[in-house]
Scaffold this motif. Structure first.
Motif, PDB file in Angstrom:
ATOM      1  N   LEU A  29       0.838  -1.209   0.000  1.00 19.16           N
ATOM      2  CA  LEU A  29       0.000   0.000   0.000  1.00 19.16           C
ATOM      3  C   LEU A  29       0.871   1.255   0.000  1.00 19.16           C
ATOM      4  O   LEU A  29       0.541   2.251  -0.650  1.00 19.16           O
ATOM      5  CB  LEU A  29      -0.952  -0.008   1.202  1.00 19.16           C
ATOM      6  CG  LEU A  29      -2.080  -1.037   1.125  1.00 19.16           C
ATOM      7  CD1 LEU A  29      -2.758  -1.193   2.485  1.00 19.16           C
ATOM      8  CD2 LEU A  29      -3.088  -0.662   0.052  1.00 19.16           C
ATOM      9  N   TYR A  30       1.995   1.198   0.693  1.00 15.43           N
ATOM     10  CA  TYR A  30       2.948   2.318   0.691  1.00 15.43           C
ATOM     11  C   TYR A  30       3.533   2.483  -0.715  1.00 15.43           C
ATOM     12  O   TYR A  30       3.596   3.593  -1.244  1.00 15.43           O
ATOM     13  CB  TYR A  30       4.051   2.065   1.722  1.00 15.43           C
ATOM     14  CG  TYR A  30       5.193   3.037   1.609  1.00 15.43           C
ATOM     15  CD1 TYR A  30       5.055   4.361   2.025  1.00 15.43           C
ATOM     16  CD2 TYR A  30       6.417   2.637   1.071  1.00 15.43           C
ATOM     17  CE1 TYR A  30       6.112   5.268   1.913  1.00 15.43           C
ATOM     18  CE2 TYR A  30       7.471   3.530   0.956  1.00 15.43           C
ATOM     19  CZ  TYR A  30       7.311   4.842   1.367  1.00 15.43           C
ATOM     20  OH  TYR A  30       8.351   5.728   1.249  1.00 15.43           O
ATOM     21  N   GLN A  31       3.971   1.394  -1.327  1.00 11.69           N
ATOM     22  CA  GLN A  31       4.563   1.446  -2.670  1.00 11.69           C
ATOM     23  C   GLN A  31       3.565   1.966  -3.701  1.00 11.69           C
ATOM     24  O   GLN A  31       3.940   2.657  -4.646  1.00 11.69           O
ATOM     25  CB  GLN A  31       5.066   0.054  -3.106  1.00 11.69           C
ATOM     26  CG  GLN A  31       6.153  -0.532  -2.232  1.00 11.69           C
ATOM     27  CD  GLN A  31       7.426   0.286  -2.213  1.00 11.69           C
ATOM     28  OE1 GLN A  31       7.785   0.912  -3.198  1.00 11.69           O
ATOM     29  NE2 GLN A  31       8.102   0.306  -1.070  1.00 11.69           N
ATOM     30  N   LYS A  32       2.280   1.671  -3.511  1.00  9.66           N
ATOM     31  CA  LYS A  32       1.231   2.121  -4.439  1.00  9.66           C
ATOM     32  C   LYS A  32       0.763   3.547  -4.153  1.00  9.66           C
ATOM     33  O   LYS A  32      -0.037   4.095  -4.890  1.00  9.66           O
ATOM     34  CB  LYS A  32       0.022   1.181  -4.364  1.00  9.66           C
ATOM     35  CG  LYS A  32       0.308  -0.215  -4.891  1.00  9.66           C
ATOM     36  CD  LYS A  32      -0.914  -1.103  -4.710  1.00  9.66           C
ATOM     37  CE  LYS A  32      -0.665  -2.508  -5.226  1.00  9.66           C
ATOM     38  NZ  LYS A  32      -1.879  -3.358  -5.057  1.00  9.66           N
ATOM     39  N   GLY A  33       1.226   4.121  -3.046  1.00 16.74           N
ATOM     40  CA  GLY A  33       0.874   5.499  -2.728  1.00 16.74           C
ATOM     41  C   GLY A  33      -0.393   5.676  -1.915  1.00 16.74           C
ATOM     42  O   GLY A  33      -0.875   6.793  -1.752  1.00 16.74           O
ATOM     43  N   TRP A  34      -0.935   4.608  -1.349  1.00 13.99           N
ATOM     44  CA  TRP A  34      -2.155   4.705  -0.541  1.00 13.99           C
ATOM     45  C   TRP A  34      -1.875   5.202   0.867  1.00 13.99           C
ATOM     46  O   TRP A  34      -2.732   5.804   1.492  1.00 13.99           O
ATOM     47  CB  TRP A  34      -2.866   3.353  -0.462  1.00 13.99           C
ATOM     48  CG  TRP A  34      -3.523   2.987  -1.740  1.00 13.99           C
ATOM     49  CD1 TRP A  34      -3.102   2.068  -2.647  1.00 13.99           C
ATOM     50  CD2 TRP A  34      -4.719   3.551  -2.278  1.00 13.99           C
ATOM     51  NE1 TRP A  34      -3.964   2.028  -3.715  1.00 13.99           N
ATOM     52  CE2 TRP A  34      -4.963   2.926  -3.508  1.00 13.99           C
ATOM     53  CE3 TRP A  34      -5.600   4.535  -1.837  1.00 13.99           C
ATOM     54  CZ2 TRP A  34      -6.051   3.253  -4.301  1.00 13.99           C
ATOM     55  CZ3 TRP A  34      -6.687   4.846  -2.623  1.00 13.99           C
ATOM     56  CH2 TRP A  34      -6.905   4.206  -3.840  1.00 13.99           C
ATOM     57  N   VAL A  35      -0.681   4.872   1.384  1.00 14.85           N
ATOM     58  CA  VAL A  35      -0.300   5.302   2.731  1.00 14.85           C
ATOM     59  C   VAL A  35       1.092   5.914   2.684  1.00 14.85           C
ATOM     60  O   VAL A  35       1.872   5.661   1.765  1.00 14.85           O
ATOM     61  CB  VAL A  35      -0.317   4.127   3.747  1.00 14.85           C
ATOM     62  CG1 VAL A  35      -1.716   3.573   3.954  1.00 14.85           C
ATOM     63  CG2 VAL A  35       0.640   3.018   3.327  1.00 14.85           C
ATOM     64  N   ARG A  36       1.385   6.739   3.679  1.00 19.51           N
ATOM     65  CA  ARG A  36       2.754   7.217   3.893  1.00 19.51           C
ATOM     66  C   ARG A  36       3.216   6.575   5.195  1.00 19.51           C
ATOM     67  O   ARG A  36       2.401   6.112   5.986  1.00 19.51           O
ATOM     68  CB  ARG A  36       2.802   8.738   3.935  1.00 19.51           C
ATOM     69  CG  ARG A  36       2.035   9.381   5.061  1.00 19.51           C
ATOM     70  CD  ARG A  36       2.142  10.908   5.025  1.00 19.51           C
ATOM     71  NE  ARG A  36       1.105  11.499   5.831  1.00 19.51           N
ATOM     72  CZ  ARG A  36      -0.084  11.867   5.391  1.00 19.51           C
ATOM     73  NH1 ARG A  36      -0.383  11.724   4.131  1.00 19.51           N
ATOM     74  NH2 ARG A  36      -0.982  12.376   6.193  1.00 19.51           N
TER      75      ARG A  36
END
Length: 188
Positions: A50-57
C-alpha cells in the motif's frame, strides 16, 4: 485512476481510514486477527505494498513504521465512481441508471452533497420573468432576485459559520453513511 483495492488491502485500509491516525502493523494485525487467522508478515507485506502504491505514507518509529492514509475513503470511492463513469459511452444514461439504483438514504446523501458543492452550471442562473401582466409576475421577480443574490454570495469560506463541510476528499468532508459511500467497499 486507482485500481480497486484487493480484499486484504481493503481490510487494512478500512482500519487505517477508520482509526484516522498513524498505525503500526501490529495494531492492524491484532484487529484483523479478531476476524481471521493471519500472519504478521502478511500484514507487513500488504502495508508495504500500500505504501509502494501510494495509498499510505510511513514514518520510522524505532525498528517499525507507522502508516497513515494519504487520502480519505470518500476520495477513493469518488475516484472509483468517476473512473467507471468516464468509461461509459453514454455518461448521461450511466448517471440515470446509477441514480435509479440508489436507496432513499443514498439519494438523500446525494442531495446533501449537491447542496454542499453548490456549483452553478454556467454562472448565476437567471429565472425568466413571466410576460407583463401574467399572474404571479411579482412572485417570480422576487424568486429571481433571491436566486441570483444567493448564488452571488457563493459558498461560505471554510470555517465560516455555515457548518457545511469544505470540498469532498479533504479533512472536512461529507459524512459517510453507515455502510460508507456507495461502491466504497468495491462490492464486498
Amino acid at each position: 485512476m486507482p485500481r480497486p483495492l484487493g480484499e486484504l488491502e481493503d481490510a487494512v485500509m478500512t482500519r487505517v481510514w477508520k482509526w484516522n491516525r498513524p498505525v503500526t502493523v501490529r495494531e492492524v494485525l491484532e484487529d484483523l486477527q479478531q476476524e481471521r487467522s493471519i500472519a504478521y508478515t502478511t500484514v507487513m507485506t500488504v502495508m508495504d505494498n500500500l505504501y509502494q502504491k501510494g495509498w499510505v505514507r510511513r514514518e520510522a518509529e524505532g525498528r517499525a513504521y507507522r502508516y497513515a492514509a494519504v487520502s480519505t475513503r470518500a476520495a477513493y470511492a469518488a475516484a472509483l465512481m468517476n473512473e467507471a463513469w468516464q468509461r461509459s459511452d453514454n455518461q448521461a444514461a450511466a448517471l440515470v441508471a446509477f441514480f435509479g439504483m440508489m436507496s432513499p438514504e443514498q439519494r438523500d446523501a446525494l442531495g446533501d452533497a449537491m447542496r454542499v458543492i453548490q456549483l452553478p452550471a454556467e454562472g448565476p442562473r437567471e429565472v425568466p420573468a413571466p410576460p407583463e401582466g401574467a399572474e404571479g409576475a411579482e412572485e417570480s421577480e422576487g424568486a429571481a432576485e433571491a436566486a441570483t443574490a444567493g448564488e452571488a454570495q457563493g459558498p461560505p469560506e471554510p470555517g465560516q459559520g455555515s457548518g457545511a463541510p469544505s470540498a469532498p476528499g479533504t479533512a472536512a468532508e461529507l459524512p459517510e453513511s453507515e455502510g460508507g459511500a456507495p461502491g466504497a467497499d468495491g462490492g464486498r
